[in-house]
Design a protein around this motif. Sequence first.
Motif, PDB file in Angstrom:
ATOM      1  N   GLY A  92      41.488  24.121  42.781  1.00 51.87           N
ATOM      2  CA  GLY A  92      42.044  24.169  44.124  1.00 51.87           C
ATOM      3  C   GLY A  92      43.492  23.708  44.150  1.00 51.87           C
ATOM      4  O   GLY A  92      43.875  22.800  43.400  1.00 51.87           O
ATOM      5  N   GLN A  93      44.300  24.313  44.991  1.00 56.82           N
ATOM      6  CA  GLN A  93      45.723  24.013  45.039  1.00 56.82           C
ATOM      7  C   GLN A  93      46.184  23.418  46.359  1.00 56.82           C
ATOM      8  O   GLN A  93      47.355  23.038  46.488  1.00 56.82           O
TER       9      GLN A  93
ATOM     10  N   TYR B   2      39.477  21.060  54.848  1.00 53.66           N
ATOM     11  CA  TYR B   2      40.330  20.369  53.878  1.00 53.66           C
ATOM     12  C   TYR B   2      40.672  18.968  54.369  1.00 53.66           C
ATOM     13  O   TYR B   2      40.688  17.998  53.579  1.00 53.66           O
TER      14      TYR B   2
ATOM     15  N   LEU C  55      38.590  21.556  45.215  1.00 56.40           N
ATOM     16  CA  LEU C  55      39.198  20.379  44.603  1.00 56.40           C
ATOM     17  C   LEU C  55      40.117  20.766  43.451  1.00 56.40           C
ATOM     18  O   LEU C  55      39.858  21.722  42.722  1.00 56.40           O
ATOM     19  N   ARG C  56      41.173  19.991  43.251  1.00 52.52           N
ATOM     20  CA  ARG C  56      42.132  20.281  42.179  1.00 52.52           C
ATOM     21  C   ARG C  56      41.498  20.270  40.788  1.00 52.52           C
ATOM     22  O   ARG C  56      41.856  21.106  39.951  1.00 52.52           O
TER      23      ARG C  56
ATOM     24  N   ASP D 219      40.808  13.121  42.407  1.00 51.70           N
ATOM     25  CA  ASP D 219      41.595  13.600  41.264  1.00 51.70           C
ATOM     26  C   ASP D 219      41.685  12.524  40.187  1.00 51.70           C
ATOM     27  O   ASP D 219      41.544  12.807  38.989  1.00 51.70           O
TER      28      ASP D 219
ATOM     29  N   ARG E  18      44.225  17.775  49.356  1.00 49.93           N
ATOM     30  CA  ARG E  18      44.831  16.520  48.901  1.00 49.93           C
ATOM     31  C   ARG E  18      43.744  15.460  48.832  1.00 49.93           C
ATOM     32  O   ARG E  18      43.309  14.930  49.851  1.00 49.93           O
TER      33      ARG E  18
END
Length: 507
Positions: free
Chosen positions: A25-26, A258, A20-21, A34, A29
């Motif tokens: 994580g990049q 993902y 996860l961002r 987020d 989505r």
Amino acid sequence: MRSQPNILFIQVDQMAAAALRPYGGQVVRAPHIDALAGRGAVFEAAYCNSPICAPSRFSMMTGRLPTSIGAYDNASELPAATPTFAHLLAHAGYRTILAGKMHFIGPDQLHGFAERLTTDIYPADFAWTPNWAAGPRDKPSGISMVNVLQAGPCVRSLQMDYDDEVEHLAVQRLYDLAREPGRKPFFLAVSFSHPHPPYTAGQPWWDRYEHDAIDMPTVAAIPVEQRDIHSQWLHVSHGADVQPVSDEQVRNARHAYYANISYIDDKVGRLLRTLADCGMEDDTIVVFTSDHGEMLGERGMFYKQTFFEPSARVPLIVRHPEVGGASRIATPVSLIDLLPTLMDWTGGARDWPEPLDGASWQPLMQGSTPERRVLCEYTDMGVIAPARMIRTGTHKYIHTHGHPPQLYDLQADPHELTDLAGRPETAQLEAQLAHAVLEGWDADAVLADVLASQRRRLYLRDAARLIEPRPSWDYQASRDDSRRFVRAHGAAGAKALARFPFVAPPA
């Protein structure tokens, strides 16, 4: 905010925090997760207390470490006499509702919840009892590398059937709660089965990602002979020694994983939108977490069952209307801290009859930085000896009974590539952690009890297969449609009362 806040508890299955961002994580989505992190507390070092489904959830619900309540594996019974946070919340005056998976084993399929909206996705009996006497290849759940070999998009799956139903019923229950006059505060647990394997994702979510943009594991496959004994056992248990996977199959599995996080994120978004649309957002604490993580090809390993960070670390995001905005908390915490946290949030600590192994998150969310330590245990299939991990400060120490320990400095070595155990320069620290990980935990006694428990349950499992009709503890969900729609009796005004917000009829 009301004196006793509502609580929306969202749990997913087998989600690695690092994907996860908010955790670095990049690629994934997940805009709704987020956004939740952007308004809440992100716990950077949150752990499960067992990297396998049922023991993790049992320990979370009871505030006790798994071996202290006999939660050894995915076929261990949670006795009805064991208090859970649902009982705590009932005493505090809450309406408790469960939608989705909680992996209860045994005839008690509520454990204090007043309502259960769905069945579970997995069996509630002793079918998945491991047998350590048969060695690490014994795997009653049938886990194998086939999930990786067959990874890819799909039109429909059993888990999509399940999670779509969980979402629908949970959203509907939020609408019902909003329309309920004089209702109690509620605790609604919404527990999804994704992104747990199989690595098959619906085409719309698969198509959100460019296949070539899917990142490969950060840590390449480690030769089996160079792995620790626990990882060697899992290599055999997962069938990786007889079902090797290619780089492209690894990428397919990661792509699907993902995509399944994005699928879950859509559901999180709908739950949060419903909460806001019903005017309950400012009165509701939201907790988002997972029961454990996923290796996803790191070190050449898949699934969970290990203490390495991708498996044992979980996302934990808490949005509390009265505790500031976005914050990041580095202090290690774990899922057994949920129950004492609920005590703080609801005032429900009075007369709690059991010891607690966790501590509330609330002081950390208010800026306190006490020293904390986390313990994690594993006694399920794939291993043949009890194992325990301690995380304190920046270090992680792993004890596998009868085998060499492992020691990692997670600040200097976040990917756990350098085992510091046995080195002169870390001897004092290692001795301290070796003592701490075994404090109050007799590995020989745990081993004996695990083996005895397995023998009993294997005997009972085999007996159940000989009984006709076969007994079942699986929860059967039902609902009364006569209360939901227009019927001949009491039908007047039913449609008007179902409108939200309510509009009074003209005088």
